[in-house]
Design a protein around this motif. Structure first.
Motif, PDB file in Angstrom:
ATOM      1  N   GLU A 305       0.811  -1.211   0.000  1.00 53.19           N
ATOM      2  CA  GLU A 305       0.000   0.000   0.000  1.00 53.19           C
ATOM      3  C   GLU A 305       0.852   1.272   0.000  1.00 53.19           C
ATOM      4  O   GLU A 305       0.410   2.321  -0.445  1.00 53.19           O
ATOM      5  N   VAL A 308       3.245   3.224  -3.919  1.00 58.20           N
ATOM      6  CA  VAL A 308       3.034   4.359  -4.820  1.00 58.20           C
ATOM      7  C   VAL A 308       3.571   5.646  -4.196  1.00 58.20           C
ATOM      8  O   VAL A 308       4.263   6.436  -4.851  1.00 58.20           O
ATOM      9  N   ALA A 309       3.296   5.851  -2.910  1.00 61.17           N
ATOM     10  CA  ALA A 309       3.796   7.050  -2.225  1.00 61.17           C
ATOM     11  C   ALA A 309       5.328   7.070  -2.221  1.00 61.17           C
ATOM     12  O   ALA A 309       5.955   8.105  -2.464  1.00 61.17           O
ATOM     13  N   ASP A 417      -6.927  14.947 -15.781  1.00 66.32           N
ATOM     14  CA  ASP A 417      -7.002  16.083 -14.865  1.00 66.32           C
ATOM     15  C   ASP A 417      -6.823  15.676 -13.415  1.00 66.32           C
ATOM     16  O   ASP A 417      -7.016  16.479 -12.514  1.00 66.32           O
ATOM     17  N   ASP A 418      -6.503  14.428 -13.187  1.00 64.23           N
ATOM     18  CA  ASP A 418      -6.428  13.923 -11.823  1.00 64.23           C
ATOM     19  C   ASP A 418      -5.132  13.128 -11.643  1.00 64.23           C
ATOM     20  O   ASP A 418      -5.127  11.906 -11.727  1.00 64.23           O
ATOM     21  N   PRO A 419      -4.007  13.841 -11.423  1.00 58.93           N
ATOM     22  CA  PRO A 419      -2.698  13.174 -11.393  1.00 58.93           C
ATOM     23  C   PRO A 419      -2.628  12.009 -10.415  1.00 58.93           C
ATOM     24  O   PRO A 419      -2.069  10.961 -10.751  1.00 58.93           O
ATOM     25  N   LEU A 420      -3.218  12.161  -9.237  1.00 55.75           N
ATOM     26  CA  LEU A 420      -3.087  11.113  -8.221  1.00 55.75           C
ATOM     27  C   LEU A 420      -3.764   9.813  -8.674  1.00 55.75           C
ATOM     28  O   LEU A 420      -3.212   8.722  -8.501  1.00 55.75           O
ATOM     29  N   THR A 421      -4.940   9.932  -9.283  1.00 55.19           N
ATOM     30  CA  THR A 421      -5.628   8.739  -9.798  1.00 55.19           C
ATOM     31  C   THR A 421      -4.797   8.085 -10.898  1.00 55.19           C
ATOM     32  O   THR A 421      -4.707   6.856 -10.986  1.00 55.19           O
ATOM     33  N   TYR A 423      -1.540   8.174 -11.072  1.00 54.41           N
ATOM     34  CA  TYR A 423      -0.412   7.507 -10.407  1.00 54.41           C
ATOM     35  C   TYR A 423      -0.836   6.135  -9.857  1.00 54.41           C
ATOM     36  O   TYR A 423      -0.085   5.178  -9.886  1.00 54.41           O
ATOM     37  N   LEU A 424      -2.072   6.074  -9.354  1.00 53.07           N
ATOM     38  CA  LEU A 424      -2.531   4.827  -8.730  1.00 53.07           C
ATOM     39  C   LEU A 424      -2.772   3.716  -9.759  1.00 53.07           C
ATOM     40  O   LEU A 424      -2.891   2.548  -9.392  1.00 53.07           O
TER      41      LEU A 424
END
Lengths: 486, 92
Positions: A305, A308-309, A417-421, A423-424
Motif C-alpha cells: 500500500e 506508490v507514495a 485532470d487527476d494526477p493522483l488517480t 499515479y494509482l
C-alpha cells in the motif's frame, strides 16, 4: 510470396527464421511494416518520428551484406522509444524542449541493435520524459490503443506497445521506471519485460530516475522477448550500474519446465479496486499454471500500500536532479531572457509540459532543506522495507504472479485532470521497480468488449530466463496475444 | 502547499510558473503530499535507506585516457555557439 501486410504480422523470430533461410529479404519486411504504418498510423499515432528513408536504406544494406553467421536480428525492422539515443535520428522524449535534438552518439542498446543487424523504423511515442501512464503527456499528441482507438495504450512506452500490437513493427524497445513497459504491454495485448535493474545498460537512455530506469523489449510473444533481451543485455563499462552477470541464452531457456515450480500469489494485489475482469483473467492464468504442474501459495507483501507514495518521492527526487540539465545551453530549444537565470527559467517553463513540471516540483520539494528527511529520507527507508517484503516472499516461492494493472485500458482524457488517480494506475508495477526485480506482463485474453487483459510475473534478480519460460509455457496452451481488428 | 511555497519551490526548480499554473500546482501538490503523508505512520527507526536496488560490487576500471566527443559534435545541438564554446548571456 506472402502479401505485404502478412509479413508485418510475423513475429520477430518467424521473420528471423525466414531471413536466415533466404525466403524473405529485409527490404520486403521493412516495406511491409512501412505499408502497415501508412495504413494505420493516422488512427494509432504510435510513432513520434518515422525514419522511413533511413530504414529502407538500412534494409537494402542488410540485404547486400548478409555476413555468415547471420547476426541475430539481421534485417528485422523494429521501433525504438523516443528517449533512447539514436545517433543522427530524432530523440525528443516526447518533449517540446528537445524538439530539435539529434544525438551525436548511439546509446548502448542502439549500438547492440546495429551490431545485431536490426533496422530502425522510427522512434516510438511516449509520455514526456517517460512521465505518465497513458501516453497522453506527449508534446506530439497522444497514441491511441489499437484495440479501441478511444482508449489509451498505457504509458509511458505507449507508442512502443501500440506499434507492436498494430503490427507496425516486428518488435520494439521501451523503458520502464515504475511500470512503463509492463502497463502499456498489458493495455495493448503484447509481452513487455522489465529486466532486473542493471541487466541492460542505461548509457544513452535519457535519464528519468536513475535508480529505477531500465530498457526492455515489447514483443508479440515470449520467444521474441528472449531474442531481443539476449541482444541488449550485458555489461557496459560506460554504465557503472550495469551488472557483470553472464547473459544466458534466453531463447534456449524457454523450454524449461513449469512443473514443480511454486508460484506465490501476493494477497495484497487482490484487494478492493481490482476490476472483476482483470481478477478473473489472473485467476484463470493461475489455473493454467496449476494444470501445467506448478503449485501456488499465498504470500504477503505487507508494504504494497505504501509503494506508490514511496515511488512518487524517490522517482521525482531523482527526476528533479536529472532534468536539471535541460537549461537551454547545451541542447534543446532555448527561450531568450534578460539574463542567464531568466534563460533557464523561461526555457524550462516553455519547454516542459504540465506533468513534468509537477514531478520536478514534487522532487525539488522532497529534496529541499527542512523536508529532505521527512520525505526523501523516509521514502528511501520504506524502499528497504518493500525490498525486504520481496526477499521474504521469495523464501516461500520461485516467482510471483499478479495483475499488471488494476483495470482494462481506460478512456483518453479520463484521468488526465487527476494526477493522483493516474499515479494509482501503476500500483501493481511500482513495488517491483523499487526492488529492482525483473517482471514481465503477458496477455491473458480480453474483456467481453475485446479490451486486452494481462498478468505480471515477477522473478528474483536476474531470473529473466525463468519468467520468459513461464510466459512461453502459457502461450503453448493456445493463449497468445489478442489481435486488434484494425 | 500554499501559493508562496509553490513559488519558492518553483524558483529552486528554475521554473517560471504563471499565476494560474501556481494555483493549480498548489492544489495538486497538496493532494499528492496528503497522499504520501501515509508513510509517516510506518516506523523506520534503524532501517537503512535503499539508494540502489541491486547489490553490485564497486565498478572500477582503469584510469585510461580515451577519446571524448570532438568539440564540433559536443556543440552540434547547442542553441548558440561560436564554434568553440557555448554562448550564454553575460553573467558579470
Amino acid at each position: 510470396m506472402a502479401a505485404d501486410s502478412d509479413l508485418a504480422r510475423l513475429t520477430l523470430h518467424e521473420a528471423r527464421d525466414r531471413v536466415t533461410a533466404g525466403e524473405v529479404t529485409s527490404a520486403e519486411l521493412t516495406e511491409a511494416c512501412v505499408a502497415r504504418i501508412e495504413e494505420v498510423e493516422g488512427s494509432v499515432h504510435a510513432f513520434a518520428h518515422r525514419t522511413t528513408d533511413e530504414a529502407l536504406a538500412q534494409a537494402a544494406a542488410r540485404d547486400a551484406a548478409r555476413p555468415d553467421p547471420l547476426p541475430p536480428l539481421w534485417g528485422l525492422p523494429i521501433a525504438v522509444k523516443d528517449n533512447i539515443c539514436t545517433q543522427g535520428l530524432p530523440t525528443t522524449c516526447g518533449s517540446k524542449l528537445l524538439a530539435n535534438f539529434r544525438p551525436v552518439y548511439d546509446s548502448f542498446v542502439a549500438r547492440r541493435l546495429e551490431e545485431a543487424g536490426a533496422v530502425i523504423l522510427g522512434k516510438a511515442n511516449m509520455d514526456e520524459f517517460a512521465m505518465g501512464s497513458s501516453c497522453e503527456n506527449s508534446a506530439l499528441g497522444p497514441t491511441h490503443n489499437p484495440h479501441d482507438l478511444e482508449r489509451v495504450p498505457g504509458g509511458s512506452s505507449g507508442g512502443s506497445a501500440a506499434a507492436v500490437a498494430a503490427d507496425e513493427c516486428l518488435a520494439a524497445l521501451g523503458s520502464d521506471t515504475g511500470g512503463s513497459i509492463r502497463q502499456p504491454a498489458c493495455f495493448c495485448g503484447v509481452v513487455g519485460l522489465k529486466p532486473t535493474y542493471g541487466r541492460v545498460s542505461r548509457n544513452g537512455l535519457v535519464a528519468f530516475a536513475s535508480s529505477l530506469d531500465q530498457i526492455g523489449p515489447l514483443t508479440k510473444d515470449a520467444r521474441d522477448a528472449a531474442l531481443l533481451l539476449g541482444v541488449i543485455a550485458g555489461h557496459d563499462p560506460d554504465d557503472s550500474t550495469s551488472a557483470c552477470q553472464p547473459v544466458p541464452n534466453y531463447e534456449a531457456a524457454l523450454e524449461a519446465e513449469v512443473a514443480g515450480l511454486t508460484i506465490g500469489i501476493p494477497k495484497e494485489y487482490f484487494g478492493g479496486g481490482l476490476d472483476p475482469a482483470v481478477e478473473e483473467a489472473v485467476r484463470a492464468a493461475i489455473a493454467t499454471y496449476e494444470s501445467l504442474g506448478a503449485t501456488t501459495v499465498e504470500v504477503s507483501l505487507p508494504h504494497t500500500e505504501q509503494a506508490v507514495a514511496t515511488y512518487y518521492l524517490v522517482a521525482t527526487a531523482e527526476a528533479s536532479s536529472n532534468l536539471g540539465r535541460f537549461d537551454g545551453i547545451r541542447y534543446g530549444v532555448r527561450q531568450e531572457g534578460k539574463d542567464l537565470l531568466d534563460v533557464y527559467k523561461r526555457t524550462r517553463e516553455e519547454g516542459f509540459g504540465a506533468e513534468v513540471k509537477r514531478r520536478i516540483m514534487l522532487g525539488t520539494f522532497a529534496l529541499s532543506a527542512g523536508y529532505y528527511d521527512a520525505y526523501y529520507g523516509k521514502a528511501m527507508a520504506v524502499r528497504t522495507l518493500i525490498r525486504n517484503d520481496f526477499d521474504a516472499a521469495f523464501g516461500q516461492c520461485d516467482l510471483l504472479l499478479t495483475p499488471t494493472a488494476p483495470t482494462p485500458p481506460f478512456r483518453l482524457g479520463e484521468k488526465l485532470d487527476d494526477p493522483l488517480t493516474m499515479y494509482l494506475s501503476d500500483i501493481f508495477t511500482i513495488a517491483v521497480s523499487l526492488a529492482g526485480l525483473p517482471a514481465v506482463s503477458f496477455p491473458t485474453g480480453t474483456t467481453a468488449a475485446g479490451l486486452p487483459l494481462g498478468a505480471q510475473l515477477i522473478g528474483r534478480h536476474f531470473d529473466e530466463a525463468r519468467l520468459l519460460a513461464m510466459v512461453h509455457a502459457f502461450e503453448a496452451t493456445g493463449q497468445g496475444r489478442p489481435l486488434p481488428a484494425l | 502547499m500554499d501559493l508562496a511555497e509553490v513559488k519558492r519551490i518553483g524558483a529552486l526548480a528554475r521554473l517560471d510558473l504563471g499565476e494560474e499554473e501556481t494555483a493549480a500546482m498548489s492544489d495538486q501538490l497538496t493532494r499528492i503530499l496528503d497522499y504520501v503523508a501515509q508513510l509517516e505512520a510506518l516506523d523506520t527507526t534503524g532501517v537503512e535507506p535503499t539508494t540502489h536496488p541491486v547489490t553490485l560490487g564497486e565498478a572500477f576500471r582503469d584510469d585510461a585516457v580515451r577519446p571524448s566527443l570532438p568539440t564540433e559534435a559536443a556543440l552540434a545541438n547547442a542553441p548558440a555557439t561560436d564554434g568553440a564554446s557555448f554562448i550564454v548571456p553575460r553573467i558579470l
